[in-house]
Design an enzyme around this catalytic site. Structure first.
Site, PDB file in Angstrom:
ATOM      1  N   LYS A 166     108.284  53.455  51.212  1.00 45.53           N
ATOM      2  CA  LYS A 166     108.051  52.919  49.862  1.00 45.53           C
ATOM      3  C   LYS A 166     107.905  54.064  48.869  1.00 45.53           C
ATOM      4  CE  LYS A 166     104.507  51.829  47.293  1.00 45.53           C
ATOM      5  NZ  LYS A 166     105.007  52.097  45.944  1.00 45.53           N
ATOM      6  N   GLU A 188      98.597  63.506  53.126  1.00 45.63           N
ATOM      7  CA  GLU A 188      98.700  64.713  52.303  1.00 45.63           C
ATOM      8  C   GLU A 188      98.187  64.317  50.934  1.00 45.63           C
ATOM      9  OE1 GLU A 188      99.588  66.939  49.648  1.00 45.63           O
ATOM     10  OE2 GLU A 188     101.745  66.704  49.999  1.00 45.63           O
ATOM     11  N   GLU A 197      90.734  66.959  40.180  1.00 44.17           N
ATOM     12  CA  GLU A 197      92.167  67.237  40.092  1.00 44.17           C
ATOM     13  C   GLU A 197      92.684  66.615  38.786  1.00 44.17           C
ATOM     14  OE1 GLU A 197      94.728  65.117  42.869  1.00 44.17           O
ATOM     15  OE2 GLU A 197      95.924  66.918  43.125  1.00 44.17           O
ATOM     16  N   CYS A 233     100.469  68.699  43.882  1.00 48.16           N
ATOM     17  CA  CYS A 233      99.215  68.567  44.627  1.00 48.16           C
ATOM     18  C   CYS A 233      98.616  69.930  44.939  1.00 48.16           C
ATOM     19  CB  CYS A 233      99.440  67.766  45.895  1.00 48.16           C
ATOM     20  SG  CYS A 233     100.869  68.301  46.816  1.00 48.16           S
ATOM     21  N   GLY A 235      99.689  61.225  48.389  1.00 47.03           N
ATOM     22  CA  GLY A 235      99.229  60.654  47.121  1.00 47.03           C
ATOM     23  C   GLY A 235      97.793  61.056  46.874  1.00 47.03           C
ATOM     24  N   SER A 236      97.077  60.200  46.182  1.00 48.46           N
ATOM     25  CA  SER A 236      95.715  60.564  45.768  1.00 48.46           C
ATOM     26  C   SER A 236      94.747  60.491  46.950  1.00 48.46           C
ATOM     27  CB  SER A 236      95.249  59.623  44.661  1.00 48.46           C
ATOM     28  OG  SER A 236      95.255  58.299  45.133  1.00 48.46           O
ATOM     29  N   THR A 237      93.692  61.278  46.877  1.00 45.99           N
ATOM     30  CA  THR A 237      92.654  61.262  47.915  1.00 45.99           C
ATOM     31  C   THR A 237      92.007  59.882  47.975  1.00 45.99           C
ATOM     32  OG1 THR A 237      92.285  63.622  47.782  1.00 45.99           O
ATOM     33  CG2 THR A 237      90.438  62.322  48.562  1.00 45.99           C
ATOM     34  N   GLU A 238      91.873  59.261  46.799  1.00 45.70           N
ATOM     35  CA  GLU A 238      91.248  57.927  46.746  1.00 45.70           C
ATOM     36  C   GLU A 238      92.031  56.930  47.608  1.00 45.70           C
ATOM     37  OE1 GLU A 238      91.392  56.565  42.772  1.00 45.70           O
ATOM     38  OE2 GLU A 238      90.480  54.631  43.301  1.00 45.70           O
ATOM     39  N   GLY A 253      94.235  57.695  49.883  1.00 47.29           N
ATOM     40  CA  GLY A 253      94.222  58.217  51.250  1.00 47.29           C
ATOM     41  C   GLY A 253      93.019  57.688  52.020  1.00 47.29           C
TER      42      GLY A 253
HETATM   43  P1  NDP Z   1      98.513  56.939  44.349  1.00 45.70           P
HETATM   44  O1  NDP Z   1      97.808  57.607  45.443  1.00 45.70           O
HETATM   45  O2  NDP Z   1      97.924  55.705  43.795  1.00 45.70           O
HETATM   46  O3  NDP Z   1     100.004  56.589  44.775  1.00 45.70           O
HETATM   47  C1  NDP Z   1     100.758  57.189  45.791  1.00 45.70           C
HETATM   48  C2  NDP Z   1     101.601  56.143  46.486  1.00 45.70           C
HETATM   49  O4  NDP Z   1     100.770  55.193  47.158  1.00 45.70           O
HETATM   50  C3  NDP Z   1     102.457  55.312  45.557  1.00 45.70           C
HETATM   51  O5  NDP Z   1     103.650  54.966  46.206  1.00 45.70           O
HETATM   52  C4  NDP Z   1     101.583  54.098  45.333  1.00 45.70           C
HETATM   53  O6  NDP Z   1     102.296  53.012  44.866  1.00 45.70           O
HETATM   54  C5  NDP Z   1     101.028  53.872  46.707  1.00 45.70           C
HETATM   55  N1  NDP Z   1      99.780  53.122  46.756  1.00 45.70           N
HETATM   56  C6  NDP Z   1      98.881  52.882  45.771  1.00 45.70           C
HETATM   57  N2  NDP Z   1      97.832  52.177  46.242  1.00 45.70           N
HETATM   58  C7  NDP Z   1      98.070  51.947  47.554  1.00 45.70           C
HETATM   59  C8  NDP Z   1      97.361  51.289  48.592  1.00 45.70           C
HETATM   60  N3  NDP Z   1      96.175  50.719  48.391  1.00 45.70           N
HETATM   61  N4  NDP Z   1      97.893  51.254  49.828  1.00 45.70           N
HETATM   62  C9  NDP Z   1      99.076  51.838  50.066  1.00 45.70           C
HETATM   63  N5  NDP Z   1      99.801  52.469  49.125  1.00 45.70           N
HETATM   64  C10 NDP Z   1      99.310  52.543  47.882  1.00 45.70           C
HETATM   65  O7  NDP Z   1      98.728  57.962  43.203  1.00 45.70           O
HETATM   66  P2  NDP Z   1      99.044  57.629  41.684  1.00 45.70           P
HETATM   67  O8  NDP Z   1     100.473  57.557  41.539  1.00 45.70           O
HETATM   68  O9  NDP Z   1      98.293  56.432  41.207  1.00 45.70           O
HETATM   69  O10 NDP Z   1      98.418  58.866  40.960  1.00 45.70           O
HETATM   70  C11 NDP Z   1      97.004  58.929  40.755  1.00 45.70           C
HETATM   71  C12 NDP Z   1      96.476  60.306  40.993  1.00 45.70           C
HETATM   72  O11 NDP Z   1      96.755  60.682  42.332  1.00 45.70           O
HETATM   73  C13 NDP Z   1      97.124  61.398  40.178  1.00 45.70           C
HETATM   74  O12 NDP Z   1      96.526  61.545  38.949  1.00 45.70           O
HETATM   75  C14 NDP Z   1      96.900  62.590  41.037  1.00 45.70           C
HETATM   76  O13 NDP Z   1      95.630  63.108  40.806  1.00 45.70           O
HETATM   77  C15 NDP Z   1      96.978  62.057  42.438  1.00 45.70           C
HETATM   78  N6  NDP Z   1      98.288  62.269  43.060  1.00 45.70           N
HETATM   79  C16 NDP Z   1      98.386  63.208  44.027  1.00 45.70           C
HETATM   80  C17 NDP Z   1      99.604  63.446  44.609  1.00 45.70           C
HETATM   81  C18 NDP Z   1      99.767  64.467  45.661  1.00 45.70           C
HETATM   82  O14 NDP Z   1     100.858  64.908  45.913  1.00 45.70           O
HETATM   83  N7  NDP Z   1      98.727  64.865  46.338  1.00 45.70           N
HETATM   84  C19 NDP Z   1     100.803  62.759  44.203  1.00 45.70           C
HETATM   85  C20 NDP Z   1     100.590  61.744  43.223  1.00 45.70           C
HETATM   86  C21 NDP Z   1      99.368  61.541  42.680  1.00 45.70           C
HETATM   87  P3  NDP Z   1     102.493  52.879  43.264  1.00 45.70           P
HETATM   88  O15 NDP Z   1     103.256  54.042  42.815  1.00 45.70           O
HETATM   89  O16 NDP Z   1     103.236  51.651  43.124  1.00 45.70           O
HETATM   90  O17 NDP Z   1     101.100  52.825  42.721  1.00 45.70           O
END
Ligand code: NDP
Length: 795
Positions: free
Chosen positions: A192, A266, A397, A300, A244-247, A249
């Protein structure tokens, strides 16, 4: 502007890249994309779509399908169906498919680059010269690994169906980092992409069709977070790989707890960029540009915390400001810009709010004098000075082009400041003194250390975090293990292994003491310690005989043990050779008391003497094995494509909690504790709950074998209670648990707060006597984490 004027001002004219082919691609789908399931384009069951826009212009690029539960089901079913055939075609055929994907990506590289820039807002210069070449390289490199799987990794097999969820900052690159190793190792995937940036993943789906990749091996489903969550929860998915985000994760860690799904995460970072006073400051300035203004700081591992030695701080800030003034921001398709737009309005607001908070908290803000284009989601490069280490902008971050600067005086202070974060993704170290750089790199808690360089990546080197930046690696051989499982795992049993009993065993029902009759203490910080609660627990043999009592450890005892483990900083720093000496000494001392330990096993289990002696002998053999491996389980020098020596070094996890199996009281203890300390960890051990005396007898061996105080701490008592305290403890970095299914779930759930590395058995039992199950490099790998140190060479 006339040429003469350009010549006089030396300013850049616009150099737009054509979007024609990308537009043609969008039009070929009538700007409305379906889901890619089982090799075909499928309409979303909900018939719902969302828009993806160009953040530089806010123009809508296309409508994207919203996948719901039915679609996720379809995709997972397709991946599951495709799996047996994908496995059976073998390494060479899989390698050929990966090679074909690499070739095709290279062939369409400009289209991918333009599409990525349109959808994400990042400069074409970056997508063209960095993102897409890395993507192609990833598929080439993993075509090689696909070919080598059954020879180089012959004790492993594929995991199964992999759910992969990726973010928007490096859309195609993240896809490549996920899909290439997964399918190379014989898995099938459902991926996804992020809602903001799905387009290059959809173009990649077309490439899969073009090369004739078997249907169902790669499925791409678009949607929001809910689609990702449905994929995470799906019962037929065997592993989740997330960036993606730590939250989020942490949400995924909790959602997968106890399911047996493999997991790699990651996550975010707040990486230090450390500049020592002897660094080449002009190189540093360009490094800073790459560290925090590359991809608008939406990286990141961005070097977002600038830590500068005080003596050169003002000089460096002045140079950085001068450079910031010359940065150009504008449309992503302009070939001569340095920065494009941030990905979305909401992201712009997060950045703006955090910057305001920085000002409110008293830090000094500096931005260049020029203004950003008015239409898109632009944010200027920003520098904060006078930042205190505890302020929000130094800890959170920001994920935008915002650099926060702090100064330090001594090397020690630099390390302290660098590690003053909950994250641990990367660090960048700038000095002309290689001795200093190589002294500092291992001290920083981060998965990557770049020396005099930053933000360099390659398929041959693992990338991933320490602490709350997540776990698992992507790239390098270390990344492959995330998509493999040991074949021996299929042999683990639902029931404990039976041991040979004495033939004439008679229960002693009179309740009288039988041989031991004593209360053992615990072992904390190299000393025997009374339990904080002042209670003890009666231990009986399998026949119900009273054997003695052990101290009943509680929360406080665990806290004391963790503190003692942290106070011992000497063990991790010892050489492999020095650790091996101590381990051999332990084995020697155990050998001297072989019969005594066997007797104790007999008393506790009523097993016959021969089998008890076998358990002691295998324990001694096992300590020898890990003593031998202490200086042989070493790293690699990866062949990365840049002019770099890239050292992949296994490092200790830190303080580990080890909850031993109930069975094999001595061997279970040895098989878990010894590999952990062989890798330099300090451990807090909860020994077998019903047979703790092998561990408590072991204190004397530890005391006489030169084991430093705090390296092994032993807390006896209730496994359930103590393991939960360890799993929740913020200063415990990793935890191994060998117990029940329910207990395993609890460990995974509770460990999410500080993202501990966990290894649990989901109620399965090992035959600890069997070398293939009870010993080996799997234990060493689980007891360490790889740090990649990049050292550039050449002029
Ligand atoms: P998210 O962690 O929300 O999104 C990353 C991916 O996970 C997207 O494909 C998202 O879908 C999907 N996702 C969101 N919620 C869930 C869930 N509950 N279960 C499974 N998958 C989910 O990052 P954001 O895009 O919202 O960015 C928010 C913050 O995260 C940024 O400001 C940054 O600080 C951090 N971030 C860190 C990254 C990294 O490489 N470490 C990369 C991106 C963001 P969808 O896009 O549809 O929400």
């Amino acid at each position: 502007m006339k040429i003469k004027e350009i010549y006089e001002t030396m300013s850049y004219g616009p150099a737009p890249e054509s979007a024609d082919e990308a537009i043609q691609f969008l039009e070929s789908h009538k700007r409305e994309f379906k889901l890619f399931i089982n090799g075909k384009w499928v309409k979303p069951s909900s018939n719902e779509y969302f828009e993806t826009i160009n953040p530089c212009t806010k123009e809508v690029l296309a409508k994207i399908s919203e996948a719901n539960e039915t679609d996720v089901n379809k995709a997972v079913t397709a991946a599951k169906k495709a799996l047996p055939e994908w496995v059976s075609i073998g390494p060479h055929k899989r390698a050929r498919y990966l090679y074909a994907l690499a070739r095709q990506i290279q062939k369409h590289s400009r289209l991918f680059a333009v599409l990525e820039s349109l959808d994400n807002g990042k400069p074409i210069r970056e997508t063209r010269d960095i993102d897409i070449p890395i993507v192609a390289r990833h598929f080439y490199h993993h075509a090689g690994w696909a070919q080598l799987r059954d020879t180089e990794l012959k004790d492993y097999k594929e995991v199964g169906v992999i759910g992969q969820i990726i973010p928007w900052n490096f859309p195609l690159m993240m896809l490549a980092w996920k899909i290439a190793p997964a399918i190379a190792m014989g898995n099938t995937v459902v991926l996804k992409p992020a809602e903001y940036t799905p387009l290059t993943a959809l173009l990649f789906a077309e490439i899969c069709q073009q090369i004739g990749l078997p249907n169902g091996v790669v499925n791409i489903i678009t949607g929001h977070g809910k689609t990702g969550a449905t994929l995470v929860d799906h019962k037929e998915v065997n592993k989740i790989a997330f960036t993606g985000s730590t939250e989020v994760g942490k949400i995924i860690r909790r959602a997968t707890a106890g399911t047996g799904k493999k997991l790699s995460l990651e996550l975010g970072g707040k990486s230090p960029f450390i500049v020592f006073e002897d660094a080449d400051l002009d190189s540093v300035v360009e490094g800073v540009v790459d560290a925090i203004w590359f991809n608008q700081g939406q990286v990141c591992c961005a070097g977002s915390r600038l830590l500068v030695q005080e003596s050169i701080a003002d000089k460096l800030y002045k140079k950085i400001k001068a450079r910031m003034e010359t940065l150009r921001i504008g449309n992503a398709l302009d070939k001569s810009i340095d920065m494009g737009a941030v990905v979305a309005k909401v992201q712009l607001k997060i950045i703006t709010d955090l910057v305001k908070q920085g000002v409110d908290e008293g830090s000094t803000l500096w931005q260049p004098s020029w203004t950003c284009p008015k239409v898109g989601y632009y944010y200027p490069p920003t520098l904060f000075t006078d930042v205190t280490p505890s302020s929000t902008i130094a800890q959170e971050e920001i994920f935008g082009p915002v650099l926060v600067a702090m100064s330090f005086r001594s090397h020690k202070e630099a390390v302290k400041l660098a590690n003053n974060t909950r994250y641990g993704l990367a660090c960048s170290i700038w000095t002309e003194n290689i001795n200093l750089a190589l002294d500092i790199a291992p001290q920083i808690k981060a998965g990557t250390a770049w020396i005099n360089c930053t933000n360099v990546f390659d398929a041959a080197a693992g990338f991933g975090g320490y602490r709350e930046s997540g776990f698992g690696r992507e790239g390098g051989i270390e990344g492959l293990y995330e998509y493999l499982k040991p074949k021996v795992d299929d042999l683990l049993s639902d029931k404990p292994i039976k041991v040979a009993k004495k033939t004439a065993a008679k229960p002693n029902s009179n309740g009288q003491p039988n041989g031991i009759d004593r209360t053992t203490k615990m072992y904390i910080g190299g000393k025997q310690a009374r339990p904080d609660g002042g209670y003890s627990t009666v231990i009986k043999s399998e026949n119900g005989d009273y054997l003695g009592e052990v101290s009943k450890g509680n929360r406080k005892d665990i806290r004391n043990a963790v503190e003692a483990a942290h106070l011992n900083s000497s063990w991790e720093g010892k050489t492999g050779h020095a650790k091996a000496q101590v381990l051999y000494y332990i084995a020697e001392n155990l050998a001297i008391r072989r019969e005594e330990f066997a007797d104790r096993i007999v008393q506790m289990t009523n097993q016959n003497m021969a089998s008890a002696l076998e358990e002691v002998d295998v324990s001694i053999d096992r300590i020898y094995y890990y003593a031998a491996m202490a200086d042989k389980y070493d790293g690699k020098v990866h062949h990365t494509i840049h002019r770099n020596v890239t050292l992949a070094m296994p490092e200790a996890i830190g303080v580990m909690g080890i909850i031993c199996p109930n069975e094999s009281s001595l061997l279970g203890f040895i098989s878990t504790v010894i590999p952990a300390i062989a890798m330099g960890n300090n451990v807090v051990v909860v020994p077998s709950e019903n047979m703790p005396f092998s561990a408590t007898d072991f204190y004397q061996i530890l005391e006489t074998s030169d084991v430093p105080a705090g390296t092994v701490n032993i807390v006896t008592g209730s496994k359930d209670e103590l393991s939960q305290v360890l799993a929740k403890h913020d200063d415990v970095d990793g935890i191994w648990y060998f117990g029940t299914k329910e207990g395993s779930k609890n460990i995974e759930l509770l460990s999410a707060d500080n993202m501990k590395r966990t290894w649990v058995n989901y109620g399965k039992h090992r035959n600890w006597l069997d070398k293939t199950q009870g010993e080996g490099t799997t234990f060493l790998r689980k007891a360490s984490q790889i740090k990649n140190i990049w050292i550039p060479y050449g002029e």
